[in-house]
Write an enzyme that holds these catalytic residues in place. Structure first.
Site, mmCIF file in Angstrom:
data_model
loop_
_atom_site.group_PDB
_atom_site.id
_atom_site.type_symbol
_atom_site.label_atom_id
_atom_site.label_comp_id
_atom_site.label_asym_id
_atom_site.label_seq_id
_atom_site.Cartn_x
_atom_site.Cartn_y
_atom_site.Cartn_z
ATOM 1 N N SER A 1 -49.242 -17.876 -34.529
ATOM 2 C CA SER A 1 -49.903 -18.979 -33.829
ATOM 3 C C SER A 1 -48.908 -20.084 -33.534
ATOM 4 C CB SER A 1 -51.045 -19.531 -34.686
ATOM 5 O OG SER A 1 -50.512 -20.415 -35.650
ATOM 6 N N LYS A 2 -49.329 -21.028 -32.711
ATOM 7 C CA LYS A 2 -48.395 -22.072 -32.303
ATOM 8 C C LYS A 2 -47.989 -22.973 -33.472
ATOM 9 C CE LYS A 2 -51.578 -25.612 -30.673
ATOM 10 N NZ LYS A 2 -52.044 -26.425 -29.579
ATOM 11 N N ARG A 3 -48.823 -23.007 -34.494
ATOM 12 C CA ARG A 3 -48.500 -23.848 -35.661
ATOM 13 C C ARG A 3 -47.497 -23.158 -36.596
ATOM 14 N NH1 ARG A 3 -50.183 -28.884 -35.480
ATOM 15 N NH2 ARG A 3 -51.798 -28.987 -33.897
ATOM 16 N N ASP A 4 -47.471 -21.806 -36.554
ATOM 17 C CA ASP A 4 -46.625 -21.067 -37.495
ATOM 18 C C ASP A 4 -45.165 -21.435 -37.362
ATOM 19 O OD1 ASP A 4 -48.609 -19.662 -38.694
ATOM 20 O OD2 ASP A 4 -48.585 -18.080 -37.188
ATOM 21 N N PHE B 1 -42.065 -21.469 -29.094
ATOM 22 C CA PHE B 1 -42.108 -21.799 -27.675
ATOM 23 C C PHE B 1 -40.727 -21.613 -27.044
ATOM 24 C CE2 PHE B 1 -45.586 -24.410 -29.465
ATOM 25 C CZ PHE B 1 -46.616 -23.776 -28.800
#
Ligand code: GLU
Length: 507
Positions: A262-265, A274
């Site tokens: 996920s983007k938080r990982d 990203f």
């Protein structure tokens, strides 16, 4: 055979996650491989999730990766506009066509009505209430209300949505190029909203209308869209259109294999998720591969192999080689574990293969440097085997740019013997005599010095490194010496010995 046309269809709800880049990459590779067209379409029908700057971010990231589409917003193409909100007027007639053919219907239920139904169902032990082929008969829609009332409500401007009239108990079968045959019974599907009260189509309707009108031949997208595929198949059928081929790509998993990346990982686990930096309007920064110092080729090479394999042991591929080797048949069904260490390894391989002149240019982009191009290229050639990022050359090889100002006191204290300073001074005297200051010559002289004194190489080489560079490890000392030049070497020996003296005194 009709031509291959594929699309990458991101929603501008935030920056492009690397899973999204991989989807774009596979579309790009597939298109190039088949001399087809790769286009980008921005799916922004959900205005509530729109994030300013996301579209520019996506275009910029694809550009950095070197996988630009040839049709899309700002790129031209005959099938535009390529942003769904700019196509808004196109969708409603399609929804109305389905109503006229009894394949869709108007629903007037308010948000409160729907909540009430959900609560009632929950109270009766059914937590997952759905608007579907069974429940629609007790709701407020054009299937249950008299036609005159429906007409009145529409004339009055009563808010409505248009829902798909899901057929009852039908097996929807379709062939996925990666997953094989998929069968879903329509009793498990709800009457999805196709057109919303805000006058916009939902993702499902817009996606199908656009894929058809943009003549898309293959839909290559993430696995998270697999559950929507049966509805999409039914929509193609309802319109009487040919279906494109489908290929649903495996998920990208966390390094431990536990769940979707996920983007938080990323920043939490110490790597970017990203392609490029992204700062939220609240000022929160998510780091990107570009700013971490990755070259796009390494990032793309790594992504290509996350879920696809060439069937050989080859790991390093240029983009052209990927195009050549790629096929959807070799994309796996299973989720692909992201490996941050392997990602660094790719970067290392790419850095090593860069011509010194290009690497030197990268250094100049990072910081202002007084060295000549030739000097920088020599530094790069000395350092690049030990570096992962261009930046490492500046930090780990700082002594090649400036005289060292700090010295590794721990190693000096551990390794410096009472006779070491004497050896270094003797070695210095030999350097003074050396006329041909090349690495081979320096090495030869050094070795005969050692054998004459019956010394092991470690007794002098490490101390010599410490006085010249301040650190205990680095590229070959004879090459470093040649690069610095005789005069500089002699000056550094004096400065280094003084620094050692001081460290030993302090101890
Ligand atoms: N807009 C969808 C997304 O954001 C695209 C899904 C598709 O490719 O059909 O991923």
């Amino acid at each position: 055979m009709s031509s291959v046309r594929v699309r990458f269809a991101p929603s501008p709800t935030g920056p492009l996650h690397m899973g999204g880049v991989r989807t774009a990459l596979y579309n790009y590779l597939f298109a190039k491989k088949h001399n087809g067209t790769f286009l980008i379409r921005i799916e922004d029908t959900d205005q509530t999730r729109f994030v300013a700057g996301a579209q520019d971010y996506i275009m910029d990231a694809l550009k950095w990766c070197g996988i630009m589409p040839t049709e899309g917003p700002g790129l031209g193409g005959e099938f535009g506009p390529y942003v769904q909100s700019e196509r808004k007027e196109m969708y409603k007639p399609f929804a109305e066509q389905l109503i006229a053919e009894d394949k869709a219907y108007y629903a007037f239920d308010s948000a409160e009505d729907l909540d009430r139904m959900r609560d009632q169902a929950k109270a009766m032990g059914m937590p997952n209430w759905q608007y579907n082929s069974v429940t629609r008969s007790s709701m407020r829609n054009s299937l249950t209300l008299p036609q005159s009332e429906v007409e009145q409500l529409l004339a009055k401007g009563e808010p409505f949505v248009i829902r798909m009239k899901m057929p009852r108990n039908r097996d929807v079968r379709f062939h996925d190029l990666i997953r094989g045959w998929v069968v879903v019974n329509t009793n498990n599907l709800d009457d999805k909203v196709l057109f919303k009260s805000d006058g916009m189509p939902t993702y499902h309707l817009a996606n199908i209308v656009d894929d058809h009108t943009m003549a898309i031949s293959h839909v290559i997208r993430g696995e998270e869209w697999l559950p929507s595929a049966p509805l999409h198949i039914l929509l193609y059928e309802a319109f009487g259109w040919d279906c494109p081929e489908f290929a649903h790509l495996p998920l990208l998993l966390r390094p431990d294999g536990n769940g979707k990346l996920s983007k938080r990982d990323g920043d939490r686990l110490g790597f970017p998720v990203f392609p490029t930096n992204w700062t939220t309007i609240e000022g929160e920064l998510y780091s990107g591969y570009r700013e971490k110092g990755y070259v796009p080729g390494a990032f793309i090479n790594m992504l290509a192999l996350l879920g696809w394999n060439p069937g050989t042991t080859q790991e390093i591929f240029t983009l052209e080689e990927l195009v050549e080797a790629f096929s959807l048949e070799r994309v796996s069904k299973a989720g692909a574990k992201f490996d941050p260490e392997k990602t660094k390894w790719f970067q290392q391989q790419y850095l090593r293969s860069l011509p010194n002149s290009e690497l030197a240019q990268q250094l100049r982009e990072i910081t202002e440097l007084k060295q000549s191009d030739l000097e920088l290229e020599r530094i790069c050639s000395l350092m690049k085997e030990r570096a992962t990022f261009a930046q490492d050359i500046l930090t780990d090889g700082a002594y090649l740019f400036e005289r060292p100002t700090s010295f590794d006191a721990d190693t000096i204290r551990k390794k410096w013997k009472s006779e070491t300073t004497g050896y270094i001074n003797e070695w210095k005297a030999l350097i003074v005599e050396l006329s041909d200051f090349t690495s081979t010559n320096i090495e030869q002289t050094f070795k005969s010095f050692l054998s004459e004194k019956q010394l092991g190489i470690g007794a002098v080489l490490l101390p010599y490194r410490l006085v010249l560079t301040g650190v205990g490890a680095g590229p070959g000392m004879f090459e470093i010496s040649e690069f610095l030049g005789k005069e500089e070497v002699l000056a550094r020996i004096d400065l280094g010995l003084a620094a050692v003296e001081q460290i030993l005194h302090e101890a």
